[in-house]
Design an enzyme around this catalytic site. Structure first.
Site, short mmCIF file in Angstrom:
data_model
loop_
_atom_site.label_atom_id
_atom_site.label_comp_id
_atom_site.label_asym_id
_atom_site.label_seq_id
_atom_site.Cartn_x
_atom_site.Cartn_y
_atom_site.Cartn_z
N LYS A 211 0.83 -1.21 0.00
CA LYS A 211 0.00 0.00 0.00
C LYS A 211 0.87 1.26 0.00
O LYS A 211 2.05 1.23 0.32
CB LYS A 211 -0.92 0.00 1.22
CG LYS A 211 -1.87 -1.20 1.27
CD LYS A 211 -2.88 -1.13 0.13
CE LYS A 211 -3.85 -2.29 0.16
NZ LYS A 211 -3.32 -3.52 -0.42
N ASP A 212 0.23 2.39 -0.36
CA ASP A 212 0.92 3.67 -0.43
C ASP A 212 1.59 4.02 0.89
O ASP A 212 1.14 3.62 1.96
CB ASP A 212 -0.06 4.78 -0.79
CG ASP A 212 -0.74 4.54 -2.13
OD1 ASP A 212 -1.60 3.64 -2.18
OD2 ASP A 212 -0.42 5.24 -3.10
#
Length: 696
Positions: free
Chosen positions: A327-328
């Site tokens: 994920k970011d």
């Protein structure tokens, strides 16, 4: 997102629609970018379900390959394939209507079961060819050929994985001089060079029995070589087995007196037991298989950094964690995760100590097995876009109209499914894809140098990198590197231990988990995919043309590999508009994919050749990396896309009254809230770029 790479990267990307778009800024703070993973069952991972989702992860696809093969081989014609110790030919195979090739197959050590299996799936001609090939390989080995260069033999195409599993196991058990492997759905055999090397240290008979034992993988079984009076020779055998199969088995020399009173020493091989998480005490077999699932919430932190920190707190390896996707960083994200060797009770005890690192855990529960990459339905995004305004030169004063137009366009026409810039990192002096290219070319020293290339800032991490980059002093750099940079510290520790040598560089990469090593190669392959997608759109536009690859839906009851589902569009199909653009895929480079047969396929070959990868096998043996490749859709659509427009001050004051009507006066400080879902591996920043028609 700044830096030389982002500028050139974003400018080269194409758009689907021609709407005007608008300008705005994203990721003003992590709270502006909230990502919640969607489980394979369709619910958000933040939802606390009493029924554990991981219960559904016990499907054969999640088991190790050798376990699947063993399960697939049970009860074929009412018989179970015996282990190495049982392969004594205790019953006679059926020999009706069988020619010489089949007779020879049936006469091997594990006669009946193996013969029956091969006879089930291989034609007589293929069995003949297999026997002749095995004899040729054995003759080449016996003639002391330094390196057997016999070509591969194809056993045919097997779309059913159960049939492939049967052939894999049966061929290896019957012919230890051969190894089997698969390209797409084609099953091939080639000489077993490890067998050749071992047969020179022991004997052909012992080498054959050892590889039969190794392939059978019967739990708690052992294999003992003939007594050996030469300590130097025993050492050579120990070293060979440790070098080739050290992660699977362990060896030990045992001494015992024979009936003649003479002391004899033999080497015994056994499969390794799973170690405890601390390495200080042995767990029971039941304890070693403990899995705990939880939802990881992190803020302004990379997934791999969060795993590194959790592993240090729990005293387990980073490789003991599994997850469905990365994920970011500059965001608040929620994702499923499973850790091995840790109980739910122990996981819950560390909750209070994680908040200071931007980590929280929830929905802690028992699980039955790991999860794997891609095991999710997608991600839900809640985004805030600030400083909303029209593009410079846009005569329109109706910002609401621009937003409505953009949202409608992306809903109807989708966006080009590029990999986002975060896939490649935000550094200005080093990019992940550059490291990946050097690893593919097996330039280990250069890969380490690139990995430790510092950025133009003086934070502690870059000070440590700069010191190592300039001095080559791994021990000194390790002392400077902050504790939370677990990946960098593991590599420096390995370089300090093994030295700045070829072995040291390889060991440094092997010191970090497989998922981290292969991340860099995937970054390079993603860069190639992005460039190929831009070339495809620039060359052919948004129409399906001859030579394109499309992903076809198969009958759910029919087992088929991904490659079996990829079809090359014909001229007739192009003329009749058989396929839609959202079915077109492009390959990620690898050893088990096919390329488009039009100009895009030629582009791939030229791009790889330009990078020096024209002979690349997409396997990095020293680092145990295997890159089969995959296919990715060119066009994607967001789901459940909605938007709201607020006053900046209203949001800060928690007064979130919508501004959605064109006749209302435009806000002075407009702020856009977007909510939508994307399939796994799709990037919200890329979807936003299509919507807003701007680079961030």
């Amino acid at each position: 997102m700044e830096g030389r790479f982002q500028d050139t990267f974003l400018d080269s990307l194409c758009y689907v629609s021609e709407h005007v778009g608008f300008y705005g800024a994203i990721k003003h703070s992590p709270a502006d970018f909230v990502v919640t993973e969607i489980h394979v069952t369709g619910h958000l991972v933040t939802v606390d379900h009493t029924q554990e989702p991981e219960d559904k992860l016990t499907d054969n696809d999640n088991e190790p390959q050798y376990k699947k093969q063993k399960a697939d081989l049970e009860d074929v014609e009412g018989k179970t394939i015996p282990g190495q110790a049982e392969c004594k030919g205790e019953y006679e195979p059926v020999r009706e209507n069988v020619d010489d090739a089949s007779e020879a197959l049936a006469a091997s050590d594990c006669e009946a079961g193996l013969y029956n299996l091969l006879n089930l799936v291989l034609s007589i001609d293929v069995q003949k060819a297999l026997l002749n090939f095995a004899n040729s390989v054995k003759s080449a080995f016996e003639s002391q050929v330094e390196r057997c260069e016999l070509c591969e033999l194809s056993l045919g195409f097997f779309s059913n994985k159960d049939d492939r599993a049967i052939v894999h196991s049966a061929v290896r058990q019957t012919f230890p001089v051969l190894v089997t492997f698969t390209k797409n759905s084609e099953l091939l055999v080639k000489p077993n060079l490890d067998y050749q090397e071992l047969s020179r240290l022991t004997s052909e008979e012992e080498a054959g029995k050892f590889f039969t034992f190794l392939d059978a993988k019967v739990q708690n079984s052992t294999f003992t070589f003939q007594p050996d009076v030469s300590k130097e020779h025993r050492t050579s055998v120990h070293h060979f087995i440790s070098r080739k199969f050290g992660k699977l088995v362990e060896t030990k020399s045992f001494s015992e007196k024979g009936i003649d009173g003479v002391q004899r020493v033999s080497i015994t091989v056994r499969f390794r037991e799973k170690k405890s998480s601390s390495g200080k005490r042995q767990r029971t077999e039941e304890q070693s298989e403990i899995f705990t699932a939880f939802t990881l919430e992190k803020e302004n932190l990379e997934t791999l950094e969060a795993i590194s920190y959790l592993s240090s707190v729990l005293g387990v390896l980073p490789s003991d964690f599994s997850y469905a996707g990365i994920k970011d960083k500059k965001a608040i994200t929620y994702q499923s995760m499973v850790v091995k060797k840790v109980t739910p009770e122990r996981m819950q005890k560390i909750e209070s100590s994680l908040g200071k690192r931007g980590i929280k855990i929830q929905n802690v529960r028992p699980a039955k097995c790991h999860i794997h990459l891609g095991q999710l339905s997608g991600n839900h995004f809640t985004l805030i876009v600030r400083n909303i305004r029209n593009h410079s030169g846009d005569p329109s004063e109706n910002l609401h109209h621009r937003i409505e137009e953009a949202v409608h366009s992306v809903k109807e026409r989708g966006f080009l499914n590029y990999y986002g810039p975060q896939r490649f990192g935000k550094g200005q002096n080093m990019q992940s894809q550059e490291v990946g290219l050097t690893l593919l070319k097996e330039e280990m020293a250069l890969a380490v140098k690139l990995f430790f290339t510092p950025e133009d800032c003086d934070d502690p991490v870059n000070k440590a990198k700069r010191y190592f980059f300039e001095s080559g002093d791994a021990k000194g750099a390790l002392a400077l590197m902050p504790e939370f940079k677990v990946r960098e510290r593991m590599m420096l520790r390995a370089l300090n231990r093994y030295g700045m040598s070829d072995e040291g560089y390889v060991r440094s990469w092997l010191s970090i988990p497989h998922s981290m090593r292969i991340f860099y190669i995937h970054a390079y392959c993603s860069k190639i995919w992005n460039e190929a997608a831009s070339y495809r759109i620039a060359t052919y536009g948004l129409r399906v043309v001859e030579g394109d690859l499309v992903l076809c839906c198969k009958d759910e009851n029919t087992k088929s590999s991904l490659c079996d589902r990829v079809h090359t569009v014909t001229a007739t199909e192009e003329a009749e508009n058989v396929y839609l653009m959202n079915q077109v895929v492009l390959p990620m480079p690898g050893h088990s994919i096919k390329y488009p047969s039009n100009q895009v396929g030629h582009w791939y070959k030229e791009a790889l050749a330009k990078a020096g990868l024209q002979l690349c096998k997409f396997r990095v043996g020293p680092l145990q990396l295997n890159i089969p490749g995959c296919y990715r859709h060119i066009l994607k659509y967001p789901r459940n896309l909605s938007y709201e427009l607020f006053e900046e001050d209203d949001v800060q004051n928690q007064d979130k009254e919508k501004w959605t009507k064109p006749e209302i006066v435009q806000p002075a400080n407009p702020l856009l809230k977007l909510s939508f879902e994307l399939d796994s591996s799709c990037y919200a920043t890329v979807c936003l770029r299509e919507m807003m028609k701007c680079n961030f």
